[in-house]
Design an enzyme around this catalytic site. Structure first.
Site, short mmCIF file in Angstrom:
data_model
loop_
_atom_site.label_atom_id
_atom_site.label_comp_id
_atom_site.label_asym_id
_atom_site.label_seq_id
_atom_site.Cartn_x
_atom_site.Cartn_y
_atom_site.Cartn_z
N THR A 102 0.26 -1.26 0.18
CA THR A 102 0.05 0.76 -0.06
C THR A 102 0.53 1.12 0.19
OG1 THR A 102 0.08 -0.22 2.42
CG2 THR A 102 -2.00 -1.10 1.16
N THR A 137 -1.24 -2.43 5.51
CA THR A 137 -1.84 -1.34 6.96
C THR A 137 -2.50 -0.50 5.78
OG1 THR A 137 0.58 -1.43 7.62
CG2 THR A 137 -0.38 0.57 8.37
N PHE A 168 2.59 -6.54 12.36
CA PHE A 168 3.07 -5.22 13.45
C PHE A 168 4.31 -5.26 13.39
CE2 PHE A 168 -0.70 -5.10 15.08
CZ PHE A 168 -1.32 -3.41 15.14
N GLU A 171 10.80 -4.99 9.78
CA GLU A 171 12.10 -6.03 9.14
C GLU A 171 13.04 -6.12 9.77
OE1 GLU A 171 12.33 -3.83 5.57
OE2 GLU A 171 9.92 -3.62 5.25
N PHE A 264 12.79 2.83 20.66
CA PHE A 264 12.58 4.36 19.97
C PHE A 264 13.17 5.55 20.41
CE2 PHE A 264 10.87 1.07 17.71
CZ PHE A 264 10.52 1.15 15.84
N GLY A 272 12.40 6.53 8.39
CA GLY A 272 12.71 6.22 6.68
C GLY A 272 11.65 4.56 6.75
N CYS A 275 7.08 2.23 5.96
CA CYS A 275 5.89 2.05 6.98
C CYS A 275 5.90 3.41 7.60
CB CYS A 275 6.22 1.15 8.19
SG CYS A 275 5.98 -0.51 7.07
N LYS A 278 4.81 6.59 5.77
CA LYS A 278 4.10 6.32 4.55
C LYS A 278 2.10 6.32 5.49
CE LYS A 278 2.75 2.06 3.64
NZ LYS A 278 1.79 1.52 4.25
N1 LIG Z 1 7.34 -4.41 5.59
C1 LIG Z 1 6.54 -3.68 6.95
O1 LIG Z 1 8.02 -4.18 8.24
C2 LIG Z 1 5.53 -4.41 7.34
C3 LIG Z 1 5.17 -4.22 8.43
C4 LIG Z 1 4.09 -4.08 9.02
C5 LIG Z 1 2.82 -3.65 7.52
N2 LIG Z 1 2.93 -3.34 6.47
C6 LIG Z 1 2.78 -2.81 5.07
O2 LIG Z 1 1.61 -4.49 4.79
C7 LIG Z 1 1.93 -4.53 3.62
C8 LIG Z 1 2.89 -5.09 2.90
O3 LIG Z 1 4.20 -5.20 3.29
P1 LIG Z 1 5.72 -5.45 2.54
O4 LIG Z 1 6.62 -4.61 3.20
O5 LIG Z 1 5.26 -6.65 2.84
O6 LIG Z 1 5.18 -5.08 0.78
P2 LIG Z 1 6.23 -5.55 -0.35
O7 LIG Z 1 6.13 -4.98 -1.36
O8 LIG Z 1 7.37 -6.15 0.32
O9 LIG Z 1 5.00 -7.41 -0.88
C9 LIG Z 1 4.69 -6.98 -1.44
C10 LIG Z 1 3.63 -8.13 -2.51
O10 LIG Z 1 3.22 -8.50 -3.39
C11 LIG Z 1 2.74 -8.37 -4.40
N3 LIG Z 1 1.68 -8.85 -5.26
C12 LIG Z 1 1.10 -7.26 -5.49
N4 LIG Z 1 0.01 -7.36 -5.44
C13 LIG Z 1 -0.43 -8.77 -5.99
C14 LIG Z 1 -1.78 -9.78 -6.15
N5 LIG Z 1 -2.45 -9.15 -7.18
N6 LIG Z 1 -0.97 -11.01 -6.42
C15 LIG Z 1 -0.33 -11.42 -5.46
N7 LIG Z 1 0.66 -10.50 -5.08
C16 LIG Z 1 0.13 -9.12 -4.87
C17 LIG Z 1 3.91 -7.85 -4.67
O11 LIG Z 1 4.50 -8.39 -6.12
C18 LIG Z 1 5.08 -8.34 -3.63
O12 LIG Z 1 5.78 -8.95 -3.52
C19 LIG Z 1 2.32 -3.16 3.84
O13 LIG Z 1 0.43 -2.01 3.56
C20 LIG Z 1 2.55 -2.70 4.20
O14 LIG Z 1 2.79 -1.50 4.90
C21 LIG Z 1 4.75 -3.55 6.45
#
Ligand SMILES: NC(=O)c1ccc[n+]([C@@H]2O[C@H](COP(=O)([O-])OP(=O)(O)OC[C@H]3O[C@@H](n4cnc5c(N)ncnc54)[C@H](O)[C@@H]3O)[C@@H](O)[C@H]2O)c1
Length: 469
Positions: A102, A137, A168, A171, A264, A272, A275, A278
């Site tokens: 997102t 999110t 939550f 990484e 924190f 940065g 998350c 954004k």
């Molecule tokens: N990265 C973090 O630390 C973290 C922590 C908590 C919440 N989040 C939230 O979780 C969500 C995902 O974050 P992320 O870092 O894993 O993102 P990311 O970009 O690493 O992974 C998203 C994956 O979804 C795939 N995708 C997109 N559309 C698709 C579809 N239609 N069908 C199948 N696969 C599809 C993409 O190719 C990608 O591999 C976001 O909303 C983010 O804000 C992330």
């Protein structure tokens, strides 16, 4: 990572369920592997062909400790499969986790198109009533809107409901966080459905069961609070510099208060990653559209922008000018422990230094920046070679081990800016470096502020009952 290490293992089991996980990024791949470890049968759908091909070769496309062993173990056991075919993945499935990106739009609001597309495709491929569980999110109200939107895409007679179950994880510690959550938040409009989703996880894990918009807001408000903490820590560090106070003692002392907590509260180049920036801007947008603008959140955002510019200006002032100067930047990931460089302050710093005329040579032990213009080398001493200044921008442990004398030999200058506070000050000073930091190291702006106590003492010297002139 050794899977015998209990931090990376499920210690409890659950009623096995067939689950579809959509998206194999940091959140989806971690959830898919860890849910398999809990005993579920997981089918993970990914649209990115490169990512899927890597997974088919049993390669993990992201750096996340412990994840490769879990994926290998459960692809071998058959409990975890990867595909790009939504129809086969959704066949016979009654719970699908949406873990797609997102990302922020240019106006700061989240771009929910990946979510809309993934949810529509999952609803259309349903073969039974299904719960779409949003782990991505999203702003409060999204799950309710999504349910109305995707309902029309489901095959006749099937019901699609949408549940919020925000993620939550951090990484670099994603697997550990999955098995040791501070809380599992489940937002549903029906208690039976909430029980089904909560039942994916062990019953001993702390559960917050609530409405969908409450669950969505728990995530937004949590990340906003963390952003506020970081921005506040940076402002306190700046004040420590101005007052000649010891930042580590001040923030350490503040953090020991159980009501506040030390996490924190470390000064640095600002927050940065994919998350915090954004979710902070998403929170600001939601608060504004609800007619309850958040001054605190806006201030945290402004302070974060200022933190990076102040850092670049400090490096510039230490060197006199940045025009044509060679600078080594150590660290590109948005924080230590991950390969993620999305919205990384370290990368933003490289850009800012280059904008001011510097030539930057960068190093990171894990992260790779694909963008043109970022000159990345494989070794920190190679980055330091001939550099007039060296900046540590990501707090990787291995930078603590850098040999000051080797650095001194490699570099042509003697300025080091430790923006993340990982370097020991004395050995670098002994090697002839000027070590700058954020609230530590060489401070140039210290100005005595004795006038306040003196004024008070003069006042106290007046006989009692005599009014001030
Ligand atoms: N990265 C973090 O630390 C973290 C922590 C908590 C919440 N989040 C939230 O979780 C969500 C995902 O974050 P992320 O870092 O894993 O993102 P990311 O970009 O690493 O992974 C998203 C994956 O979804 C795939 N995708 C997109 N559309 C698709 C579809 N239609 N069908 C199948 N696969 C599809 C993409 O190719 C990608 O591999 C976001 O909303 C983010 O804000 C992330």
């Amino acid at each position: 990572m050794n899977l015998d290490d209990s931090r990376f293992q499920a210690s409890e089991s659950v009623e096995p369920t067939r689950i579809c996980v959509i998206g194999a990024g940091y959140v989806g791949l971690t959830a898919a592997a860890c849910l398999s470890e809990l005993g579920h049968e997981v089918r993970c759908v990914e649209v990115d062909a490169t990512r899927l091909a890597a997974l088919a070769r049993a390669e993990i496309p992201i750096y996340e400790p412990g994840l490769d062993e879990l994926v290998t173990r459960h692809t071998s056991s058959g409990r975890l499969t990867f595909t790009d075919d939504m129809a086969s993945a959704m066949d016979g499935v009654s719970v699908a986790l949406l873990c797609v990106g997102t990302p922020p739009r240019s106006d700061g609001e989240p771009d929910l198109r990946q979510l809309g597309r993934a949810a529509t495709a999952a609803a259309a491929a349903a073969t039974s009533d299904v719960a779409l569980v949003v782990k991505s999110t999203v702003p409060p109200g999204t799950c309710e809107a999504l349910e109305l939107f995707v309902g029309g895409h489901a095959p006749d007679g099937l019901r699609v409901r949408v549940v919020s179950n925000p993620e939550f994880l951090r990484e670099g510690r994603a697997v550990w966080d999955f098995f040791h959550p501070d809380r599992v938040v489940v937002g549903a409009d029906d208690s039976d459905l909430a029980r089904v989703v909560a039942g994916l996880y062990p019953s001993s894990w702390p559960l917050v069961a609530c409405s969908r918009r409450s669950a969505e807001l728990v995530k937004y408000a949590s990340n906003t609070f963390l952003a506020v903490k970081i921005s506040f820590a940076n402002e306190v560090a700046a004040l420590c510099e101005a007052l000649g106070a010891e930042t580590d003692k001040v923030l350490g002392g503040v953090g020991l208060d159980a009501r506040i907590g030390g996490a924190f509260l470390n000064p640095g180049p600002g927050f940065g990653g994919s998350c915090l920036p954004k979710d902070l801007s998403g929170f600001i947008a939601v608060a504004e559209s609800a007619g309850r603008p958040s001054e605190v959140a806006r201030a945290a955002q402004r302070a974060n922008d200022t933190a990076l510019i102040t850092l670049a200006a400090k490096i510039e002032s230490a060197l006199g000018s940045l025009e044509g100067r060679t600078i080594a930047v150590l660290g590109l990931a948005f924080k230590a422990g991950t390969d993620d460089t999305r919205f990384s302050p370290a990368v933003a710093l490289v850009r800012e230094l280059e904008k001011r005329g510097a030539h930057v040579r960068a190093h990171d032990p894990i992260a790779r920046v694909a963008e043109p213009g970022v000159h990345q080398v494989a070794d920190p001493y190679e980055a330091a070679h001939g550099a007039e200044a060296l900046v540590v921008a990501t707090g990787w442990e291995q930078y603590r081990e850098l040999d000051p004398l080797r650095l001194r030999e490699a570099m042509s200058g003697h300025v080091i800016m430790d923006a993340v506070g990982v370097l020991a000050i004395e050995p670098l000073r002994d090697a002839g470096f000027d070590l700058y930091g954020i609230g530590r190291g060489l401070v140039t702006s210290f100005a005595p502020v004795l006038w306040r106590p003196l004024e008070w003492m003069l006042d106290a010297g007046q006989p009692s009952g005599v009014a001030n002139p």
